[in-house]
Scaffold this motif. Structure first.
Motif, PDB file in Angstrom:
ATOM      1  N   SER A 256       0.840  -1.197   0.000  1.00  0.00           N
ATOM      2  CA  SER A 256       0.000   0.000   0.000  1.00  0.00           C
ATOM      3  C   SER A 256       0.871   1.242   0.000  1.00  0.00           C
ATOM      4  O   SER A 256       2.088   1.181   0.107  1.00  0.00           O
ATOM      5  CB  SER A 256      -0.911   0.010   1.236  1.00  0.00           C
ATOM      6  N   GLY A 257       0.230   2.368  -0.088  1.00  0.00           N
ATOM      7  CA  GLY A 257       0.962   3.631  -0.009  1.00  0.00           C
ATOM      8  C   GLY A 257       1.166   4.107   1.403  1.00  0.00           C
ATOM      9  O   GLY A 257       1.657   5.217   1.622  1.00  0.00           O
ATOM     10  N   GLN A 258       0.805   3.285   2.420  1.00  0.00           N
ATOM     11  CA  GLN A 258       0.898   3.690   3.820  1.00  0.00           C
ATOM     12  C   GLN A 258       2.177   3.213   4.498  1.00  0.00           C
ATOM     13  O   GLN A 258       2.328   3.388   5.698  1.00  0.00           O
ATOM     14  CB  GLN A 258      -0.318   3.144   4.596  1.00  0.00           C
ATOM     15  N   LEU A 259       3.078   2.596   3.723  1.00  0.00           N
ATOM     16  CA  LEU A 259       4.289   2.062   4.349  1.00  0.00           C
ATOM     17  C   LEU A 259       5.114   3.147   5.042  1.00  0.00           C
ATOM     18  O   LEU A 259       5.548   2.948   6.179  1.00  0.00           O
ATOM     19  CB  LEU A 259       5.134   1.325   3.299  1.00  0.00           C
ATOM     20  N   PRO A 260       5.377   4.307   4.418  1.00  0.00           N
ATOM     21  CA  PRO A 260       6.151   5.338   5.135  1.00  0.00           C
ATOM     22  C   PRO A 260       5.484   5.782   6.432  1.00  0.00           C
ATOM     23  O   PRO A 260       6.152   5.935   7.461  1.00  0.00           O
ATOM     24  CB  PRO A 260       6.238   6.481   4.124  1.00  0.00           C
ATOM     25  N   ALA A 261       4.160   5.963   6.424  1.00  0.00           N
ATOM     26  CA  ALA A 261       3.464   6.387   7.639  1.00  0.00           C
ATOM     27  C   ALA A 261       3.525   5.304   8.712  1.00  0.00           C
ATOM     28  O   ALA A 261       3.711   5.592   9.907  1.00  0.00           O
ATOM     29  CB  ALA A 261       2.014   6.737   7.314  1.00  0.00           C
ATOM     30  N   PHE A 262       3.383   4.037   8.308  1.00  0.00           N
ATOM     31  CA  PHE A 262       3.477   2.922   9.249  1.00  0.00           C
ATOM     32  C   PHE A 262       4.871   2.855   9.866  1.00  0.00           C
ATOM     33  O   PHE A 262       5.031   2.717  11.083  1.00  0.00           O
ATOM     34  CB  PHE A 262       3.138   1.617   8.530  1.00  0.00           C
ATOM     35  N   ALA A 263       5.906   2.969   9.018  1.00  0.00           N
ATOM     36  CA  ALA A 263       7.277   2.910   9.519  1.00  0.00           C
ATOM     37  C   ALA A 263       7.559   4.062  10.479  1.00  0.00           C
ATOM     38  O   ALA A 263       8.229   3.890  11.512  1.00  0.00           O
ATOM     39  CB  ALA A 263       8.268   2.932   8.356  1.00  0.00           C
ATOM     40  N   ASP A 264       7.047   5.248  10.159  1.00  0.00           N
ATOM     41  CA  ASP A 264       7.242   6.400  11.048  1.00  0.00           C
ATOM     42  C   ASP A 264       6.577   6.167  12.402  1.00  0.00           C
ATOM     43  O   ASP A 264       7.133   6.509  13.457  1.00  0.00           O
ATOM     44  CB  ASP A 264       6.671   7.660  10.402  1.00  0.00           C
ATOM     45  N   ALA A 265       5.357   5.577  12.396  1.00  0.00           N
ATOM     46  CA  ALA A 265       4.647   5.332  13.655  1.00  0.00           C
ATOM     47  C   ALA A 265       5.412   4.349  14.528  1.00  0.00           C
ATOM     48  O   ALA A 265       5.545   4.543  15.747  1.00  0.00           O
ATOM     49  CB  ALA A 265       3.239   4.816  13.357  1.00  0.00           C
ATOM     50  N   VAL A 266       5.926   3.256  13.945  1.00  0.00           N
ATOM     51  CA  VAL A 266       6.685   2.262  14.707  1.00  0.00           C
ATOM     52  C   VAL A 266       7.957   2.877  15.270  1.00  0.00           C
ATOM     53  O   VAL A 266       8.308   2.675  16.446  1.00  0.00           O
ATOM     54  CB  VAL A 266       7.005   1.054  13.811  1.00  0.00           C
ATOM     55  N   LEU A 267       8.673   3.659  14.432  1.00  0.00           N
ATOM     56  CA  LEU A 267       9.926   4.261  14.888  1.00  0.00           C
ATOM     57  C   LEU A 267       9.664   5.274  16.001  1.00  0.00           C
ATOM     58  O   LEU A 267      10.408   5.323  16.997  1.00  0.00           O
ATOM     59  CB  LEU A 267      10.630   4.921  13.705  1.00  0.00           C
ATOM     60  N   ASP A 268       8.637   6.094  15.856  1.00  0.00           N
ATOM     61  CA  ASP A 268       8.327   7.090  16.891  1.00  0.00           C
ATOM     62  C   ASP A 268       8.054   6.415  18.231  1.00  0.00           C
ATOM     63  O   ASP A 268       8.576   6.831  19.280  1.00  0.00           O
ATOM     64  CB  ASP A 268       7.111   7.922  16.462  1.00  0.00           C
ATOM     65  N   GLN A 269       7.219   5.365  18.249  1.00  0.00           N
ATOM     66  CA  GLN A 269       6.886   4.692  19.505  1.00  0.00           C
ATOM     67  C   GLN A 269       8.120   4.022  20.105  1.00  0.00           C
ATOM     68  O   GLN A 269       8.293   4.000  21.332  1.00  0.00           O
ATOM     69  CB  GLN A 269       5.780   3.664  19.263  1.00  0.00           C
ATOM     70  N   SER A 270       8.990   3.496  19.260  1.00  0.00           N
ATOM     71  CA  SER A 270      10.209   2.852  19.760  1.00  0.00           C
ATOM     72  C   SER A 270      11.128   3.873  20.418  1.00  0.00           C
ATOM     73  O   SER A 270      11.700   3.621  21.491  1.00  0.00           O
ATOM     74  CB  SER A 270      10.929   2.146  18.615  1.00  0.00           C
ATOM     75  N   LEU A 271      11.282   5.041  19.791  1.00  0.00           N
ATOM     76  CA  LEU A 271      12.162   6.071  20.344  1.00  0.00           C
ATOM     77  C   LEU A 271      11.595   6.665  21.625  1.00  0.00           C
ATOM     78  O   LEU A 271      12.342   6.990  22.559  1.00  0.00           O
ATOM     79  CB  LEU A 271      12.392   7.164  19.297  1.00  0.00           C
ATOM     80  N   VAL A 272      10.272   6.808  21.704  1.00  0.00           N
ATOM     81  CA  VAL A 272       9.652   7.286  22.944  1.00  0.00           C
ATOM     82  C   VAL A 272       9.912   6.299  24.080  1.00  0.00           C
ATOM     83  O   VAL A 272      10.236   6.680  25.217  1.00  0.00           O
ATOM     84  CB  VAL A 272       8.141   7.493  22.735  1.00  0.00           C
ATOM     85  N   ALA A 273       9.771   4.986  23.787  1.00  0.00           N
ATOM     86  CA  ALA A 273      10.032   3.970  24.812  1.00  0.00           C
ATOM     87  C   ALA A 273      11.480   4.008  25.268  1.00  0.00           C
ATOM     88  O   ALA A 273      11.774   3.910  26.475  1.00  0.00           O
ATOM     89  CB  ALA A 273       9.667   2.591  24.265  1.00  0.00           C
ATOM     90  N   MET A 274      12.412   4.151  24.342  1.00  0.00           N
ATOM     91  CA  MET A 274      13.832   4.206  24.700  1.00  0.00           C
ATOM     92  C   MET A 274      14.111   5.373  25.637  1.00  0.00           C
ATOM     93  O   MET A 274      14.847   5.230  26.623  1.00  0.00           O
ATOM     94  CB  MET A 274      14.682   4.340  23.429  1.00  0.00           C
ATOM     95  N   ARG A 275      13.541   6.525  25.330  1.00  0.00           N
ATOM     96  CA  ARG A 275      13.780   7.694  26.179  1.00  0.00           C
ATOM     97  C   ARG A 275      13.174   7.482  27.579  1.00  0.00           C
ATOM     98  O   ARG A 275      13.776   7.862  28.586  1.00  0.00           O
ATOM     99  CB  ARG A 275      13.184   8.933  25.520  1.00  0.00           C
ATOM    100  N   THR A 276      11.987   6.859  27.629  1.00  0.00           N
ATOM    101  CA  THR A 276      11.346   6.585  28.932  1.00  0.00           C
ATOM    102  C   THR A 276      12.200   5.648  29.768  1.00  0.00           C
ATOM    103  O   THR A 276      12.403   5.866  30.972  1.00  0.00           O
ATOM    104  CB  THR A 276       9.958   5.983  28.698  1.00  0.00           C
ATOM    105  N   TRP A 277      12.699   4.576  29.154  1.00  0.00           N
ATOM    106  CA  TRP A 277      13.541   3.621  29.914  1.00  0.00           C
ATOM    107  C   TRP A 277      14.823   4.290  30.387  1.00  0.00           C
ATOM    108  O   TRP A 277      15.309   4.021  31.483  1.00  0.00           O
ATOM    109  CB  TRP A 277      13.892   2.422  29.042  1.00  0.00           C
ATOM    110  N   ARG A 278      15.397   5.118  29.523  1.00  0.00           N
ATOM    111  CA  ARG A 278      16.652   5.766  29.904  1.00  0.00           C
ATOM    112  C   ARG A 278      16.442   6.677  31.101  1.00  0.00           C
ATOM    113  O   ARG A 278      17.288   6.755  32.006  1.00  0.00           O
ATOM    114  CB  ARG A 278      17.200   6.568  28.719  1.00  0.00           C
ATOM    115  N   GLU A 279      15.323   7.385  31.128  1.00  0.00           N
ATOM    116  CA  GLU A 279      15.026   8.247  32.271  1.00  0.00           C
ATOM    117  C   GLU A 279      14.818   7.438  33.549  1.00  0.00           C
ATOM    118  O   GLU A 279      15.054   7.945  34.657  1.00  0.00           O
ATOM    119  CB  GLU A 279      13.788   9.086  31.961  1.00  0.00           C
ATOM    120  N   ALA A 280      14.405   6.163  33.372  1.00  0.00           N
ATOM    121  CA  ALA A 280      14.204   5.289  34.528  1.00  0.00           C
ATOM    122  C   ALA A 280      15.479   4.553  34.920  1.00  0.00           C
ATOM    123  O   ALA A 280      15.477   3.776  35.887  1.00  0.00           O
ATOM    124  CB  ALA A 280      13.090   4.285  34.242  1.00  0.00           C
ATOM    125  N   GLY A 281      16.578   4.760  34.149  1.00  0.00           N
ATOM    126  CA  GLY A 281      17.852   4.146  34.515  1.00  0.00           C
ATOM    127  C   GLY A 281      18.273   2.998  33.637  1.00  0.00           C
ATOM    128  O   GLY A 281      19.297   2.358  33.914  1.00  0.00           O
TER     129      GLY A 281
END
Length: 842
Positions: free
Chosen positions: A611-636
């Protein structure tokens, strides 16, 4: 009469005819006066008077105001005055003879050439004869003692003298300069009118002295008046000429502000001839390319072609066109006047100024042309495949979008996807260079077989696409597709070997598909059906569509899913097999479908990729992954996260910029992100993927090969893409205890990774025996249900904080006693958790 030396044969013939006509008329006029003198003889004028009048004619001819013209200088003479005064004192035949001989002697003395000499003498005979005829018509009888001449006769004689002079001279000058008579007549017309008035005043003054019995010495005032008029006219003419020349120079400089090189050269050549009154101007361009010469007159461009330097002639003037920035010699500006012309100091300064402006304009035009060429090359490269020259995927999609959404009045549109059979064998056997030769030949044959209006594109690797346009009926699509594939049947000679290329094509009609993505999907399905059936081509039919209604529904739900953030990400920990500590995590996408529940990537990833939604899907997965990484880092817990990347994303040249911008937005270091690549990438895809990943790797992003060992191009992937990590497929991990072959594959992979300084992660670790077996084989990290199933970001953090056996960040007991294994130091954040995978021992 000017003699340029430039005239072509036609111009020269016309000049000879005109000069011949003037000579004939002059001889006729002279003969008529001679006959008149013979039939009515009178007193012979005193020889001294004839000599005096002849000398006066010569002096008046010498005392002239000159103005630069193309072929030299156009003179404004004062010979009318002695001619008219002479006609008041002596008979016309003697005055005609005296004036003609005087001019003839002067031209011979100046060595003007036969043509100029004869022309000047004949013109003088005609003009004096015309004035004499006017005096005869008014009944003027010349008398040395008591001359009686009506004022009207003097005025009429002067007018006729001037008119005949111009009527004789202007056509010859215009022909010689290859311009119009009107253009020559308008030149310096104000000065001519003022000169005429001055001559009239001098003639009337002489008439007054002669008829009023005044002191004859007053005639000496006439030369003084003439001299003053000549000085005034000379200065005013030169001032006007200089002013007009500077105005022409300014106008020419403005015209040179163009970006087209041809326009600059043509304008510069014509303006140079106009500004400096040259018969011809030429520009020899020598700075770039094979060279170029442009020749022009004031009115037109004569030639524009390859560099051709004409031999230097008398009167040629040239100046080098040298750029101020670096002293680069751009070319030469040449002026040809057709005679020995010496430029004044002011003219030389103007020439240097104009040459500098021309050089700057040429350099600017060349720079603009170079920028335009680079822009065109970039635009072409952005829309075409660099190997075959066909349209690339981007250009194909844009063209297909236009055809699919615009009503096509000239027929139907269909898409055919072509995939070469067994092309990998060519690469593996003969090498990539031979494979490239085959792809180029296939592209050439498809292009030649395509109908006018069809678009042939290379989508990547050995996959081609053809947009078939102008189809009157759907059945004709199969015929056109068969014709194109038949063009591939003749063998292709590569490195002395004759290779037969087989291909399969899938056809789908654009009508009713709704989008290019759906059209591509249908053509893709038809192509794979043709491969399985052993047919060269097959058309898409809904009955044979392997994608069921549920998948079609998912395709329609994708845009809504992206907009409503229905895609979420779970994380599975990656554990140090020896210590049981979590060292990183893998992001796994999930789709919380409102109607079908939670869907894993196996159920929807293929639909997303098509489909034409692959870039939007990839962006959503990457954004959520980076948010999780930052949250874990703040927790140590400073843990890297591995994110799977679709091969189709890696074919997008904008993908690296999108990844790096999100890293910067979430303030996550690039080395904390690991991109997992499918090991099943084809060899043909690696050419594009390697270039895309180079930018990410240079920025610090780490790369891993997923499911290593399951594809047929494992070593090719490692040789083309510099990765950091290998992930052993769970197929080998599941049988590591019972299969010697699986254990050998894992041991070989570990040895290979150690030699290449890579880390290894085992996937699908389900039991302690598997963990221990992997550890003993040298594999230091793994993931699987033994440690934890995929968890949400919050649950993952809670699991890390609880740990195992009072050890935060650990999910299993250690396989060895503390201190029995010496580990390389790794970076920790303020809390528990390791920063990277364990290093392999050297």
């Amino acid at each position: 009469m000017p003699d340029t030396g430039f005239n072509d044969d036609a111009t020269d013939r016309r000049l000879r005819l005109l000069i011949g006509l003037v000579v004939v008329l002059g001889l006729g006029a002279s003969a008529a006066w001679a006959q008149q003198a013979y039939l009515h003889p009178g007193a012979v004028p005193p020889p001294g008077l004839l000599v005096l009048l002849g000398g006066t004619v010569i002096a008046a001819y010498r005392l002239r105001v000159t103005v630069r013209v193309r072929s030299g200088r156009e003179g404004l003479a004062w010979d009318e005055i002695p001619a008219l005064v002479g006609l008041m004192l002596i008979p016309a035949p003697w005055m005609v003879l005296c004036a003609t001989i005087s001019v003839l002697a002067l031209k011979i003395w100046d060595r003007q050439g036969i043509r100029k000499t004869v022309f000047a003498a004949a013109k003088q005979a005609l003009t004096v004869s015309a004035a004499g005829a006017v005096f005869a018509a008014f009944g003027v009888r010349p008398d040395l003692d008591q001359p009686h001449v009506p004022v009207l006769a003097v005025i009429t004689g002067l007018v006729v003298f001037t008119l005949v002079d111009q009527l004789v001279f202007l056509p010859v000058l215009a022909t010689d300069n290859r311009t119009s008579i009107l253009s020559v007549a308008r030149r310096s017309w104000i000065g001519k009118v003022i000169g005429f008035l001055g001559e009239l005043g001098a003639c009337l003054l002489a008439l007054w002295v002669l008829t009023s019995h005044a002191n004859v010495l007053l005639l000496l005032v006439v030369p003084l008046v003439v001299a003053c008029m000549q000085l005034w006219q000379s200065r005013s003419s030169r001032t006007r000429e200089e002013r007009e020349a500077w105005q022409r120079l300014a106008k020419a400089t403005d015209e040179l502000n163009a970006v087209d090189l041809t326009q600059v050269l043509h304008s510069a050549a014509t303006r140079a001839a106009q500004i400096f009154r040259a018969a011809e101007a030429a520009i020899d361009l020598t700075a770039t390319g094979p060279g170029r010469t442009v020749r022009a007159t004031e009115e037109q461009v004569l030639a524009d072609g390859p560099l051709s330097v004409a031999p230097v002639q008398a009167g040629d003037t040239s100046v080098d066109l040298i750029a101020h920035d670096g002293g680069v010699r751009v070319g030469v500006l040449r002026l040809r006047f057709g005679g020995a012309v010496r430029l004044t100091e002011v003219e030389e300064y103007k020439l240097r100024t104009f040459a500098s402006a021309v050089c700057t304009a040429i350099r600017n035009a060349q720079a603009y042309a170079e920028l335009a060429r680079i822009a065109a090359e970039n635009a072409y490269a952005a829309a075409h495949d660099p190997l075959t020259g066909l349209a690339n995927r981007r250009q194909f999609y844009e063209h297909a979008e236009l055809l699919c959404h615009d009503a096509a009045p000239d027929g139907l549109v269909a898409l055919m996807i072509i995939d070469l059979n067994h092309f990998k064998e060519v690469n593996d056997t003969l090498g990539h260079a031979a494979g490239d030769d085959v792809l180029r030949e296939v592209a050439r044959r498809l292009s030649e077989a395509a109908a006018p209006g069809d678009l042939v594109a290379r989508l990547g690797g050995d996959e081609f696409a053809v947009l078939l346009t102008g189809l009157p009926t759907p059945a004709l699509a199969n015929h056109r597709a068969g014709t194109m594939l038949a063009a591939l049947e003749p063998g292709i000679e590569v490195e002395g070997m004759l290779i037969t290329v087989e291909a399969a094509g899938g056809i789908a009609l654009a009508a009713g598909t709704g989008s290019v993505e759906e059209l591509m999907r249908r053509a893709d399905i038809a192509m794979y059906q043709a491969k399985r059936a052993g047919e060269p081509t097959m058309a898409y039919t809904h009955a044979r569509d392997t994608a069921d209604v549920e998948r079609l529904m998912l395709t329609g739900d994708l845009r809504r899913a992206v907009d409503r953030q229905e895609f979420t990400v779970d994380f599975q920990p990656i554990v140090d097999l020896g210590s049981g500590e979590v060292i990183s995590a893998e992001a796994l996408a999930r789709w919380h479908h409102p109607g079908q529940g939670n869907l894993d990537p196996v159920q929807f990833l293929e639909t997303v990729e098509r489909s034409g939604q692959l870039p939007a899907f990839a962006d959503a997965v990457l954004d959520q992954s980076l948010v999780a990484m930052r949250t874990w880092r703040e927790a140590g817990f400073d843990l890297p996260v591995a994110v799977n990347v679709s091969p189709r994303s890696l074919l997008d040249p904008d993908f690296p910029a999108a990844v790096l911008s999100r890293l910067e937005r979430h303030e996550v270091p690039a080395d904390r992100l690991v991109l997992e690549l499918a090991e099943t990438l084809t060899i043909s895809q690696l050419d594009v993927v390697a270039r895309v990943l180079a930018e990410l790797r240079d920025a610090g992003v780490r790369l891993a090969v997923d499911d290593f060992g399951t594809g047929v191009s494992s070593l090719s992937v490692l040789s083309r893409i510099p990765v950091h990590q290998l992930k052993i497929d769970q197929e080998f991990v599941a049988t590591v205890e019972t299969s010697a072959e699986a254990a050998a594959v894992i041991r070989t992979t570990v040895d290979l990774a150690r030699n290449l300084h890579l880390t290894v992660v085992a996937e699908g670790v389900e039991s302690e025996p598997q963990r221990r077996a992997l550890w003993e084989l040298g594999c230091l990290a793994g993931q699987g249900h033994l440690f934890a199933r995929p968890l949400s970001a919050a649950r993952f953090l809670g699991t890390l904080q609880r740990g195992s056996a009072g050890r935060p960040g650990a999910l299993a007991a250690a396989l060895h006693d503390a201190g029995s294994v010496v580990r390389m130091p790794v970076r920790r954040s303020s809390g528990a958790g390791r920063s990277s995978l364990p290093h392999l021992p050297a």
